[in-house]
Each structure stands twice: as C-alpha cells, then as structure tokens.
Enzyme design. Sequence first.
Site, PDB file in Angstrom:
ATOM      1  N   SER A  83     -70.644  70.807 -18.843  1.00 24.39           N
ATOM      2  CA  SER A  83     -69.147  71.320 -19.090  1.00 24.39           C
ATOM      3  C   SER A  83     -68.779  70.599 -20.455  1.00 24.39           C
ATOM      4  O   SER A  83     -69.047  69.655 -20.840  1.00 24.39           O
ATOM      5  CB  SER A  83     -68.205  70.572 -17.992  1.00 24.39           C
ATOM      6  N   CYS A 115     -54.794  63.550  -2.886  1.00 21.27           N
ATOM      7  CA  CYS A 115     -53.519  63.917  -2.418  1.00 21.27           C
ATOM      8  C   CYS A 115     -53.266  65.154  -2.003  1.00 21.27           C
ATOM      9  O   CYS A 115     -53.025  66.431  -3.055  1.00 21.27           O
ATOM     10  CB  CYS A 115     -52.401  63.346  -3.126  1.00 21.27           C
TER      11      CYS A 115
HETATM   12  C1  LIG Z   1     -69.626  66.473 -11.279  1.00 19.78           C
HETATM   13  C2  LIG Z   1     -68.425  67.631 -11.577  1.00 19.78           C
HETATM   14  N1  LIG Z   1     -68.647  68.767 -11.438  1.00 19.78           N
HETATM   15  C3  LIG Z   1     -68.114  69.725 -11.780  1.00 19.78           C
HETATM   16  C4  LIG Z   1     -66.802  69.583 -12.253  1.00 19.78           C
HETATM   17  C5  LIG Z   1     -66.011  70.724 -13.111  1.00 19.78           C
HETATM   18  O1  LIG Z   1     -66.217  71.034 -14.238  1.00 19.78           O
HETATM   19  P1  LIG Z   1     -64.952  71.915 -14.905  1.00 19.78           P
HETATM   20  O2  LIG Z   1     -63.783  70.971 -15.099  1.00 19.78           O
HETATM   21  O3  LIG Z   1     -65.613  72.119 -16.453  1.00 19.78           O
HETATM   22  O4  LIG Z   1     -64.602  73.014 -14.336  1.00 19.78           O
HETATM   23  C6  LIG Z   1     -66.453  68.342 -12.701  1.00 19.78           C
HETATM   24  C7  LIG Z   1     -65.274  68.022 -13.205  1.00 19.78           C
HETATM   25  O5  LIG Z   1     -64.444  66.957 -12.982  1.00 19.78           O
HETATM   26  C8  LIG Z   1     -67.288  67.393 -12.202  1.00 19.78           C
HETATM   27  O6  LIG Z   1     -67.150  65.918 -12.540  1.00 19.78           O
END
Ligand SMILES: Cc1ncc(COP(=O)(O)O)c(C=O)c1O
Length: 389
Positions: free
Chosen positions: A198, A328
């Site tokens: 990401s 929450c």
């Molecule tokens: C481990 C993990 N996977 C997936 C995501 C989701 O990513 P995005 O916000 O780019 O959709 C996050 C976001 O917090 C994450 O921490």
Amino acid sequence: MQIYLDYSATTPTRPEAIAAMQAVLTQQWGNPSSLHEWGQRAATVVEQARMQVAPLINAPDPESIIFTSGGTEANNLAIMGVAHLYAKPQHIIISNVEHSAVAEPARLLELWGWQVTRLGVDAKGRVNPLDLKAALQDNTVLVSVIYGQSEVGTLQPIEELGNIARSAGVLFHTDAVQVAGRLPVNVKNMTVDLLSMSSHKIYGPQGAGALYVRPGVDLLPLLNGGGQERRLRSGTQAVPILAGFGVAAELAVQEMPTETVRLMKLRDRLFAQLRDIPGLIPTGDCTHRLPHHVSFCLEYADGEKLSGKTLVRQMNLAGIGISAGAACHSGKLSPSPVLLAMGYPENAALGAIRMTLGRDTTEADVDWVAMVLRQILERLAPELSLAKR
Ligand SMILES: Cc1ncc(COP(=O)(O)O)c(C=O)c1O
C-alpha cells in the site's frame, strides 16, 4: 505540541511525492491507454512507477506489479482472484490475526460454501508453521498469512510458511502492507506467489497499492473492462497517484537502511520507558517485530472504564495521536479479536493501544509521549501506578 504516532494507520504524503503528483496533474494528464502523445506521456509515468515499486520487494520483473487502489483491493484481488478460478467451493487457509481486508473476503467465501481454516497463533501472535502443514488438504487452493500484524506488530515466519505451501503445490499470499517499505522484502528468495502493498503506509498518497503476482500465477480479475494492468485490474490507472506512490517507494528503498535502524532504536526506547508500569503489558513479539511498532494492553483495565479508546481520547487531548486496538462498532466497544486470538482475556483485549513511529518522530517526541502516557495512567488508573511503588 502535537505528536502524530499513528504511522501504521497512514503517513503524511512526502513532499517529493506531492511534487511528482503535481507535475503529472499539470503535464501528464493523458489517459495511459491512448496511443497519442498525451496518452503515451501518461503511460510512461505508470511504467516508471511500476519500475520504482518493484524494488520495494526486489521483484525482478516490474510486470509482476499490478496496481490497485490500495492494500484492501490488493488483498481482495489475491483471495477472490484465486477463488474465482474454481467453479466449485474449495479450501483456503488464513490466520486468525489477519487484517479485515483478508478476513472479510475469506468470510464471504465461507458464505459461498468454501471451507476456511483459520490458523491459531501463540501468545506473541505468531503462527506455528507445523499448524499450517497439518491444515493443508487435497482441496486447499490458497494460503494467506499476514506478514506484519498491524495491531501488535508481530512478523510471521513468512518464508517457512511459503515453503510449506509451495511443497504442497498451494499458492501463498501475504499481506505485506505494514512491511513493504519498512523492512527489506525479497520475493526473489521467498516462496511467495502473491504479496500486497500500500502506498499510504510509506509516505505515498492514499488510494494506491499493488499486488505482486509471481510470473506464471493465474488469477481472475475483480474488475472487468478495458483490460488495463495485464487484464487483472481494468480501469484507467490513477496516474498522478501512482506517480506519488512510485516516488515514495523509491525513496523508501533508499532510506530504509538508516531509517529502519533509527526507528527500531526509538521503538525500543519507548518500550523501555514504559516498561515499569505494571498492568501496561507489551503485546506482540519483541524480536520478530515491525521496526516502528509499539503496542500494549492494559491487563487490569476495567473494560469500559479504562479502554484503549479512552486512552486514545486522553492522549488526543494532550496533542498526541495514537490508536486503540479495539474497534468500536455501532457505539459498542468490542475487544480486539487479535488479542483474543493471542489468548488475552476480554478486559485486556479492550485495553489495547498502539503507537507507531515514523519519519518525523524524534527522541524528544518519544520521551514526551512516555511521560504523558504515564501521567494519564496515573490519573485514570491509580491502581496501575500504585502497584509499581
Ligand atoms: C495489514 C494491513 N492490510 C491491509 C490494509 C489496508 O490497506 P489500504 O488502506 O491501502 O486499503 C491495512 C491498512 O491499515 C493494513 O494495515
């Protein structure tokens, strides 16, 4: 004074990425699928971003990077993209500490008749590779285990898990959203078939991510249309956003050797400063751990009275941004499923907090945050501080 310590939630877009995005918005705004000059200029931006993102995970072939709208879409593409290859329900394996962007697609598959095995974890949040071995079945088509757990910071034995899946001829996916750009990842030496990343966790803009698809691995797209991204993700690419992601990825790779060490020192300093507060229990694995991640739970927290959410609010009043592990839902506080999976009692799982450090965090910030948190705990939960004297 304001201190942001929630870099696992998102990071501020770095100025170099903003500059790249601005240049694209004003000069390379074409549709990358168009054959004319304007389109080709935009296509160059997308391909450059692909070449900048590939080194984040040492992918030898930039074509193996499929751009998505973020980590959530990358995870969905990995799981549903494999599942859609099968006419009849099969079996997949995940862990019980996955991000909801893996847990929810798996739950959906279950509703569609698929078998889902959720591997348990130990008290540090780690999967035992032997459990994966035991869970494999003849009809297992995918194993997906999170690389760096966002709530408790634990890193999984991804290489071992990948090897086990590969030996059984089963595809292996890992959600590396918290890892890629923070720790070296080398898909060349790993048996990983699919890996999610990401942009906004590494100082790139929100709204971009990528799925690494090992060459030769077959998937069906979730979005069908113009056939962009090797037909795996149709839709005009978000060219400016991808330009920002590319620059952020390139700089993350450059800065990683020094930044990772710096963050680990700050992380350990923060842990050390809070170590003597009884009832404030570090969560996750202290050795196999994300470099920027500090997390605790309040072992003696009295649920609603002193929840992680209360601490987040109090810290916010003091100008410090942290997060709680407990989500929450519709006004009702629910304990962190990750801490419950790790064997913590419900009241402790309500008192989870996470502080994640980043580029702007200094030693002085860490010292200040530790002092403020201590004061808040002394005020709200005197029994915690009394016990230490
Ligand atoms: C481990 C993990 N996977 C997936 C995501 C989701 O990513 P995005 O916000 O780019 O959709 C996050 C976001 O917090 C994450 O921490």
